[in-house]
Design an enzyme around this catalytic site. Structure first.
Site, mmCIF file in Angstrom:
data_model
loop_
_atom_site.group_PDB
_atom_site.id
_atom_site.type_symbol
_atom_site.label_atom_id
_atom_site.label_comp_id
_atom_site.label_asym_id
_atom_site.label_seq_id
_atom_site.Cartn_x
_atom_site.Cartn_y
_atom_site.Cartn_z
ATOM 1 N N THR A 87 0.852 -1.192 0.000
ATOM 2 C CA THR A 87 0.000 0.000 0.000
ATOM 3 C C THR A 87 0.892 1.247 0.000
ATOM 4 O OG1 THR A 87 -0.173 -0.092 2.399
ATOM 5 C CG2 THR A 87 -1.931 -1.154 1.141
ATOM 6 N N GLY A 89 1.297 4.345 1.619
ATOM 7 C CA GLY A 89 1.987 4.883 2.804
ATOM 8 C C GLY A 89 2.986 3.911 3.396
ATOM 9 N N CYS A 90 2.637 2.633 3.347
ATOM 10 C CA CYS A 90 3.508 1.596 3.904
ATOM 11 C C CYS A 90 4.749 1.401 3.027
ATOM 12 C CB CYS A 90 2.735 0.287 4.034
ATOM 13 S SG CYS A 90 1.172 0.467 4.927
ATOM 14 N N SER A 91 4.558 1.448 1.721
ATOM 15 C CA SER A 91 5.660 1.196 0.784
ATOM 16 C C SER A 91 6.548 2.412 0.550
ATOM 17 C CB SER A 91 5.098 0.738 -0.570
ATOM 18 O OG SER A 91 4.412 -0.483 -0.436
#
Length: 198
Positions: A87, A89-91
């Protein structure tokens, strides 16, 4: 006669549809139960739960179970969780912050960094491999039944996949010594903030 037959048929259809359609009161009640957690949010002093998570293997081999409490025993460990692998924000932010911080975390005594999400083990392995996180030494674990996520009181319930709230923590010999919540800002859980507290 035909009119009475049509009326009876329509009445039967309406009754059948009503029997299988949950009323809005029940839907609201279920949604509220799903979003309210009976488990308090993790805090400093809590123990890492004795749960088995799954670690994906190269070449689509069968995932291997990893007992997280055993893994953390006798070590200083950084654990960070994300709502979803791959996703934005996570990546783009959370994971890269820990990839970049590996040397600094090790200098602070952190022996192992673990990334957790409720995605399946195959997805977690692929994310670790393609992001460079696995090459940096980060262990990617799937919490497929959200056991650790729920034990920490950080589950986002509802929909098909239970997700984890974003967080980071440090555990020493299986006991949480630092906890970083994303309740105010996502960046509170990124590696620079974790490092500043160590």
């Amino acid at each position: 006669m035909k009119c009475h037959l049509k009326l009876a048929l329509i009445s039967a259809l309406v009754s059948t549809v009503s029997a299988f359609s949950p009323n809005s009161q029940n839907i609201r009640s279920t949604a509220l139960k799903m979003s309210s957690s009976q488990v308090p949010e993790v805090k400093v002093g809590d123990k890492i739960p004795d749960v088995v998570m799954m670690q994906g293997q190269a070449n689509y081999e069968k995932p291997v179970g990893v007992n997280v409490a055993e893994l953390c025993k006798g070590k200083k460990v950084a654990i960070f969780a994300v709502p979803g692998a791959f996703t934005p924000g996570c990546s783009k932010s959370h994971l890269p912050s820990f990839i970049d911080a590996q040397d600094k975390l090790k200098a602070k005594g952190v022996e192992l960094t673990i990334c957790v999400a409720t995605n399946d083990a195959y997805v977690m392995e692929a994310w670790g491999r393609t992001s460079g996180g696995a090459d940096a030494g980060i262990m990617f674990l799937s919490d497929p039944e959200a056991e650790m996520t729920r034990a920490f009181g950080l589950a986002i319930e509802g929909g098909i996949l239970v997700r984890s709230k974003r967080y980071s923590l440090i555990a020493d010999d299986g006991v949480v010594t630092h906890y970083f919540s994303s309740a105010k800002e996502s960046s509170d859980t990124w590696a620079p903030n974790v490092l500043a507290a160590l």
